[in-house]
Design a protein around this motif. Structure first.
Motif, PDB file in Angstrom:
ATOM      1  N   LEU A 260     -19.403 -16.954  -3.376  1.00  0.00           N
ATOM      2  CA  LEU A 260     -18.297 -16.651  -2.464  1.00  0.00           C
ATOM      3  C   LEU A 260     -16.950 -17.245  -2.885  1.00  0.00           C
ATOM      4  O   LEU A 260     -15.922 -16.562  -2.785  1.00  0.00           O
ATOM      5  N   PRO A 261     -16.877 -18.491  -3.363  1.00  0.00           N
ATOM      6  CA  PRO A 261     -15.566 -19.041  -3.733  1.00  0.00           C
ATOM      7  C   PRO A 261     -14.864 -18.280  -4.855  1.00  0.00           C
ATOM      8  O   PRO A 261     -13.633 -18.374  -4.991  1.00  0.00           O
ATOM      9  N   ASP A 262     -15.614 -17.539  -5.658  1.00  0.00           N
ATOM     10  CA  ASP A 262     -15.020 -16.852  -6.811  1.00  0.00           C
ATOM     11  C   ASP A 262     -15.001 -15.336  -6.659  1.00  0.00           C
ATOM     12  O   ASP A 262     -14.658 -14.627  -7.609  1.00  0.00           O
ATOM     13  N   ILE A 263     -15.328 -14.859  -5.474  1.00  0.00           N
ATOM     14  CA  ILE A 263     -15.474 -13.417  -5.312  1.00  0.00           C
ATOM     15  C   ILE A 263     -14.134 -12.691  -5.398  1.00  0.00           C
ATOM     16  O   ILE A 263     -14.073 -11.508  -5.713  1.00  0.00           O
ATOM     17  N   ASP A 264     -13.028 -13.410  -5.118  1.00  0.00           N
ATOM     18  CA  ASP A 264     -11.700 -12.808  -5.249  1.00  0.00           C
ATOM     19  C   ASP A 264     -11.058 -13.072  -6.604  1.00  0.00           C
ATOM     20  O   ASP A 264     -10.025 -12.501  -6.929  1.00  0.00           O
ATOM     21  N   LYS A 265     -11.688 -13.958  -7.397  1.00  0.00           N
ATOM     22  CA  LYS A 265     -11.097 -14.352  -8.676  1.00  0.00           C
ATOM     23  C   LYS A 265     -11.747 -13.656  -9.864  1.00  0.00           C
ATOM     24  O   LYS A 265     -11.093 -13.381 -10.868  1.00  0.00           O
ATOM     25  N   ALA A 266     -13.032 -13.404  -9.762  1.00  0.00           N
ATOM     26  CA  ALA A 266     -13.778 -12.826 -10.887  1.00  0.00           C
ATOM     27  C   ALA A 266     -14.126 -11.367 -10.602  1.00  0.00           C
ATOM     28  O   ALA A 266     -14.587 -11.035  -9.502  1.00  0.00           O
ATOM     29  N   SER A 267     -13.914 -10.517 -11.595  1.00  0.00           N
ATOM     30  CA  SER A 267     -14.290  -9.102 -11.441  1.00  0.00           C
ATOM     31  C   SER A 267     -15.776  -8.890 -11.655  1.00  0.00           C
ATOM     32  O   SER A 267     -16.369  -7.989 -11.079  1.00  0.00           O
TER      33      SER A 267
END
Length: 529
Positions: A260-267
């Protein structure tokens, strides 16, 4: 130097037990050339010992030396198998040790075969025995070791050159080609030592170091416009918990929380082998929820899972697959996921059991959960994620260079391997596995993502170099920028056939020279009579 040579020529030639001892020692030395030790000259020392000890021996003596050398190499190099059998297989220490020794003895038979072929077909100490016949017979026996009974091509010496002077050979002839040239180098050194020839030593150094500039050739072209942010999730789930069916929901929550913490950062987010330790149809609700969440954040997930389908041959039995699926793409997830890969090369006694019914009753180790998988197709289409084509391998498959090459396509953007090396604890096994994965990137000129449960999780560049890496046995997420590459290496284009062609020519020359020499000796003997 003359005193050392005198010691070898007297002690080793006269004492059978000294030969056995030194054969074991030289075999053990070979293990230090592999990861995590990375002392690549030990590979040359180890092979030098094998070739030197078998000079001027009978076939029986050569067989014993070869077998003992194999015991040294495999006994030290694959000792990590014991961890899996004893710690996770529920076997007693003596039985676990016996099973490992049985495997080591079996693998040593291929070195025995090599020594016998060399002694029978090229008995004299000649340059063609050591520089032509030895590399060819080694190539043949290594091929057999990697093929018979589904094969176990572990500890091929070419892998030691991932950071050595022969690194640049990999995109041209693959890891087998590196091993072949290492045998030529070692043969020249053995001949130089035995015959006291400086020219042979100089040739050995030339074969070893002249290929060095090849590592700087660009067989690939970076594609920065296709660069993508990736998040590699290393769950660090204890193997005992992972095998507990009651822990599935807890494991899924761990991976979700880490994602969840990286769901907006990583494609692209990647979970390791069997990160979802359940059959896909049992997790349709979870997968649909994750799929919707990912699509809302414009991210995709690649994850290991178990697949199941009905068997046409036996309708009452379902086929189980070790599988990779992709969710979060533009098209909503529907069961079963079509954008998927099913593992082809299964590990004997790990993922399928030969003589299954009998062994299940006799040995409890073979009653482990998920030990009866079915095999996927040998060649499968790449996964497609975020418009990128991904060549995929699960766990053990990444050590099979020919299979990865046969699945490779010119439009592939990067390689992916997911694994769970928790079976082997804190041993050297996971590091050897990691080293072999790096070689695949080097051979094909593509970056490689390696995502594992307990490590080693890493981003590997198209030259086999480690660009980013997580420490083992930690629960972390590796965030990195992946730059795909294009282009075709000679190995990707032609495979191993150039090497076999070279081996055929060299083998023919060696046999001709050996037969011609033997005929000449026999003819001379008759004349003297």
């Amino acid at each position: 130097m003359s005193q050392v040579r005198s010691f070898f020529s007297t002690t080793l030639l006269t004492s059978r037990w000294a030969c056995v001892f030194f054969a074991l020692l030289f075999g053990i030395a070979g293990t230090f050339s592999f990861s995590p030790f990375h002392f690549w000259p030990a590979a040359i020392l180890s092979l030098f010992g094998l070739l030197s000890l078998t000079l001027n021996r009978s076939i029986k003596q050569s067989a014993l030396i070869g077998f003992c050398w194999g015991l040294g190499l495999f006994g030290s190099g694959i000792s990590w198998v014991y961890v899996s059998i004893f710690q996770f297989g529920g076997m007693s220490a003596p039985i676990s040790l016996f099973i490992v020794l049985l495997l080591v003895a079996y693998l040593s038979l291929y070195v025995l075969l090599f020594s016998c072929l060399l002694g029978a077909l090229c008995p004299q100490t000649t340059w063609w025995r050591l520089t032509l016949a030895a590399p060819v017979f080694w190539q043949i026996t290594e091929y057999l070791r990697g093929s018979i009974f589904t094969g176990f091509p572990w500890l091929q010496f070419g892998y030691t050159q991932i950071q050595g002077p022969l690194q640049g050979i990999a995109p041209i002839l693959g890891v087998e080609g590196i091993t072949f040239i290492l045998m030529i180098v070692t043969g020249l050194l053995a001949y130089a030592w035995h015959q006291r020839l400086k020219i042979a030593l100089l040739l050995a150094l030339a074969f070893l170091f002249l290929p060095w500039p090849l590592r700087y050739l660009d067989w690939f072209t970076p594609e920065p416009k296709k660069a993508v942010q990736v998040a590699l999730v290393q769950g660090n789930i204890d193997q005992a918990i992972k095998m507990d069916i009651h822990s599935v929901n807890d494991i899924l929550q761990i991976y979700k929380n880490e994602t969840l913490p990286d769901i907006d950062k990583a494609s692209i987010i990647i979970w390791p082998e069997s990160a979802i330790p359940d059959i896909e149809k049992n997790q349709k609700t979870f997968l649909k929820e994750m799929d919707e969440l990912l699509r809302n954040h414009h991210a995709s997930l690649i994850t290991g899972i178990l697949g199941e389908q009905k068997s046409s041959a036996a309708p009452i039995h379902d086929l189980l697959f070790n599988k990779v699926i992709v969710i979060g793409e533009k098209k909503p997830y529907e069961y079963p996921a079509m954008n998927s890969y099913e593992k082809h090369h299964l590990v004997p006694f790990g993922e399928f059991i030969p003589l299954e019914n009998m062994l299940h009753r006799l040995i409890p180790f073979f009653n482990r959960p998920m030990s009866s998988f079915s095999s996927g197709r040998y060649e499968q289409a790449p996964l497609n994620v975020k418009g990128l084509n991904v060549i995929t391998a699960i766990c053990y498959e990444i050590i099979l260079g020919q299979q990865i090459r046969d699945n490779f396509q010119p439009n592939a953007d990067f390689l992916l391997t997911i694994s769970n090396d928790a079976w082997f604890g804190h041993s050297i096994g996971p590091w050897q596995h990691f080293q072999m994965a790096r070689m695949r990137a080097l051979e094909l000129g593509r970056p490689l993502l390696r995502v594992t449960n307990t490590g080693v999780t890493a981003l590997i560049g198209p030259r086999g170099n480690v660009l980013a890496q997580l420490p083992q046995f930690t629960r972390q997420v590796l965030k990195a920028t992946l730059i795909p590459t294009s282009g075709i290496t000679p190995y990707a284009r032609f495979g191993i056939w150039p090497l076999w062609s070279m081996a055929l020519i060299m083998g023919g020359i060696a046999l001709y020279c050996s037969l011609h020499t033997s005929f000449g000796l026999n003819k001379k003997g008759k004349r003297e009579q």
